[in-house]
Design a protein around this motif. Structure first.
Motif, PDB file in Angstrom:
ATOM      1  N   LYS A 151       0.866  -1.192   0.000  1.00  0.00           N
ATOM      2  CA  LYS A 151       0.000   0.000   0.000  1.00  0.00           C
ATOM      3  C   LYS A 151       0.898   1.236   0.000  1.00  0.00           C
ATOM      4  N   TYR A 152       1.908   1.257   0.898  1.00  0.00           N
ATOM      5  CA  TYR A 152       2.782   2.430   0.977  1.00  0.00           C
ATOM      6  C   TYR A 152       3.661   2.556  -0.266  1.00  0.00           C
ATOM      7  N   SER A 154       2.862   1.826  -3.227  1.00  0.00           N
ATOM      8  CA  SER A 154       2.100   2.388  -4.341  1.00  0.00           C
ATOM      9  C   SER A 154       1.744   3.855  -4.092  1.00  0.00           C
ATOM     10  N   GLU A 155       1.842   4.289  -2.818  1.00  0.00           N
ATOM     11  CA  GLU A 155       1.510   5.697  -2.518  1.00  0.00           C
ATOM     12  C   GLU A 155       2.746   6.595  -2.536  1.00  0.00           C
ATOM     13  N   ARG A 298       0.112   0.688  -9.292  1.00  0.00           N
ATOM     14  CA  ARG A 298      -0.665   1.877  -8.912  1.00  0.00           C
ATOM     15  C   ARG A 298      -1.971   1.416  -8.287  1.00  0.00           C
ATOM     16  N   LYS A 299      -2.342   2.014  -7.149  1.00  0.00           N
ATOM     17  CA  LYS A 299      -3.590   1.630  -6.496  1.00  0.00           C
ATOM     18  C   LYS A 299      -4.786   1.959  -7.357  1.00  0.00           C
ATOM     19  N   PRO A 302      -7.973   4.905  -4.672  1.00  0.00           N
ATOM     20  CA  PRO A 302      -7.008   5.803  -4.037  1.00  0.00           C
ATOM     21  C   PRO A 302      -7.121   5.840  -2.514  1.00  0.00           C
ATOM     22  N   ASP A 303      -8.349   5.863  -1.974  1.00  0.00           N
ATOM     23  CA  ASP A 303      -8.462   6.016  -0.513  1.00  0.00           C
ATOM     24  C   ASP A 303      -9.017   4.743   0.143  1.00  0.00           C
TER      25      ASP A 303
END
Ligand code: HEM
Length: 329
Positions: A151-152, A154-155, A298-299, A302-303
Motif C-alpha cells: 500500500k505504501y 504504491s503511494e 498503482r492503487k 485511491p483512498d
C-alpha cells in the motif's frame, strides 16, 4: 518459488488484488518451508483445506449443519487427517533425513526437523499437527497483514525508487536466473526498514495478554497479581516520545534515530516473543524483492480503507494496476 509464482499469477495480468494474491503465495510458501511440500503440485490439497477451515475462526459459534462454524469444523478435521498422513509418510523418511543431515546437504523443513528432534518435544503426532496448524495460521494471517507494505509503495514513489535501487544493486551482482541467497537477503537493509515502517503504522497483530505474577505498580496504576494485561504495539508505535512525527512513513528513522528499548514491538517481546520472526522476515523480503524487481504498481482505489478482521487488511484486498519494467531502469 516467488519468481515462479509471480510468473504464473501476476505476469500475465495488468490488474491484481495484492492481498488475496499474497495470501495465496504466503500459504504455498509456508506449506513448502514448514511441511516440505513441493510447489505447486503438493501444496494444493493442504492449502485448499486450510482456506476452507479459516472462516470458522470468526464465525458465530453455532454448531448446526449448514452454519459456517459447522463447515469449518468439518474442513478442519479433514485438514488434520491430511496433515497426519503427511507426518506418517515423513516418519518413514527419518533414516534418509538423518543421512542427509549428517552429510550437511539439502534444506530441512520444519516438520522434518520436528521429527528429527524426536519424542522428547512432542507427545503425539496430533501435537505435531496442532503446532503445524498454528504456524500455518500465523504465516497466513501475520505475514500477509505485513503486506500493507505494498500500500505504501504504491503511494510513495520515492520510497519505491529507493527500494528498487537497493534491489538493482543486489541483482547486478548476480546472473539473471540466479536465485537469491542468504547473504543477498542480509543486504536488504532499506527493504527491511520499509517493511518495519509499514508494520509500525499498521501492526499485523493487535497484541496479546500477559498475567501479572505479583502485584504491580505501573504508571501510577496498581495491577493486582493474577490480572490479565493486554499489551499492544498500537500504543508505543504512534507515541511521539518513541517516534518523531509518528504519522509520517519514514523508513530512514531506524538508521537515523535508533529505537528506544521495547518501543517497537510488532513481534512482541521477552520470552514469549514471536518465534516466527526470522521466517516472516525472510518470506516478506524475498517476496517484496521479486515484486519490485518486476513491477511498478498503482492503487486502483485511491483512498481504500484498512479494516481489521481481526488482523489488518485493505478493505477491497488492494487492487492495483501492474506495469512491468521494460528494461532495468
Ligand atoms: C509478520 C508476521 C508476524 C507477526 C507480526 C507476528 C507477531 C506475533 C506476536 C505479536 C506474537 C506475541 C508475542 C508476545 O506475546 O510477546 C507472536 C507469537 C507467536 N508467533 Fe508470530 N508473528 C508473525 C509471524 C509468525 C510466523 C510466520 C510464525 C510461525 C511460522 C509465528 C509463530 C508464532 C508463535 C508460535 C507464537 C506464540 C509464541 C509463544 O507464545 O511462546 N508467527 N507473533
Amino acid at each position: 518459488m516467488a519468481r515462479e509464482y509471480l510468473n504464473s499469477d501476476w505476469l500475465p495480468f495488468t490488474k491484481v488484488t495484492v492481498y488475496a494474491s499474497t495470501q495465496k503465495y504466503v500459504l504455498s510458501m509456508a506449506c513448502k518451508l514448514l511441511l516440505g511440500l513441493e510447489y505447486p503440485g503438493e501444496v494444493g490439497i493442504v492449502s485448499e483445506l486450510f482456506k476452507r477451515t479459516m472462516p470458522g475462526l470468526l464465525a458465530v459459534l453455532i454448531n448446526l449443519p449448514g452454519t459456517p462454524f459447522n463447515r469449518s469444523i468439518k474442513e478442519g478435521k479433514k485438514l488434520k487427517l491430511e496433515l497426519l498422513k503427511i507426518v506418517e509418510a515423513r516418519k518413514k523418511m527419518i533414516p534418509k533425513l538423518k543421512e542427509r543431515e549428517k552429510a550437511g546437504s539439502g534444506f530441512v523443513d520444519i516438520l522434518s526437523r520436528m521429527l528429527l528432534e524426536g519424542k522428547a518435544h512432542f507427545k503425539s503426532d496430533m501435537e505435531i499437527v496442532n503446532n503445524l496448524i498454528s504456524f500455518l495460521l500465523s504465516s497466513y494471517e501475520g505475514i500477509t497483514a505485513a503486506i500493507t507494505t505494498f500500500k505504501y509503495l504504491s503511494e510513495l514513489p520515492q520510497v519505491y525508487d529507493a527500494l528498487y535501487r537497493e534491489h538493482r544493486n543486489i541483482a547486478k551482482s548476480k546472473s539473471p536466473q540466479e536465485k537469491l541467497n542468504w547473504e543477498d537477503v542480509q543486504q536488504m537493509k532499506y527493504s527491511w526498514n520499509v517493511i518495519c515502517e509499514a508494520m509500525r503504522l499498521i501492526p499485523p497483530t493487535f497484541g496479546t495478554f500477559r498475567e501479572a505474577k505479583i502485584d504491580l505498580n505501573f504508571a501510577g496504576y496498581t495491577i493486582p497479581k493474577g490480572w490479565k494485561i493486554l499489551w499492544s504495539p498500537f500504543t508505543s508505535n504512534k507515541d511521539p516520545k518513541c517516534f518523531q512525527n509518528p504519522e509520517t512513513f519514514d523508513p530512514e528513522r531506524y538508521d537515523r534515530d535508533g529505537l528506544l528499548p521495547s518501543s517497537y514491538v510488532p513481534f512482541g517481546g521477552g520470552t514469549q516473543m514471536c518465534p516466527g520472526k526470522d521466517f516472516a522476515k525472510f518470506v516478506m523480503l524475498v517476496f517484496t524483492y521479486n515484486v519490485v524487481s518486476k513491477f511498478r504498481f498503482r492503487k486502483r482505489i485511491p483512498d481504500e480503507k484498512i479494516i481489521y478482521l481481526p488482523g489488518p487488511r485493505p478493505e477491497k484486498d488492494l487492487p492495483v494496476l501492474l506495469q512491468q519494467h521494460q528494461h532495468h531502469e
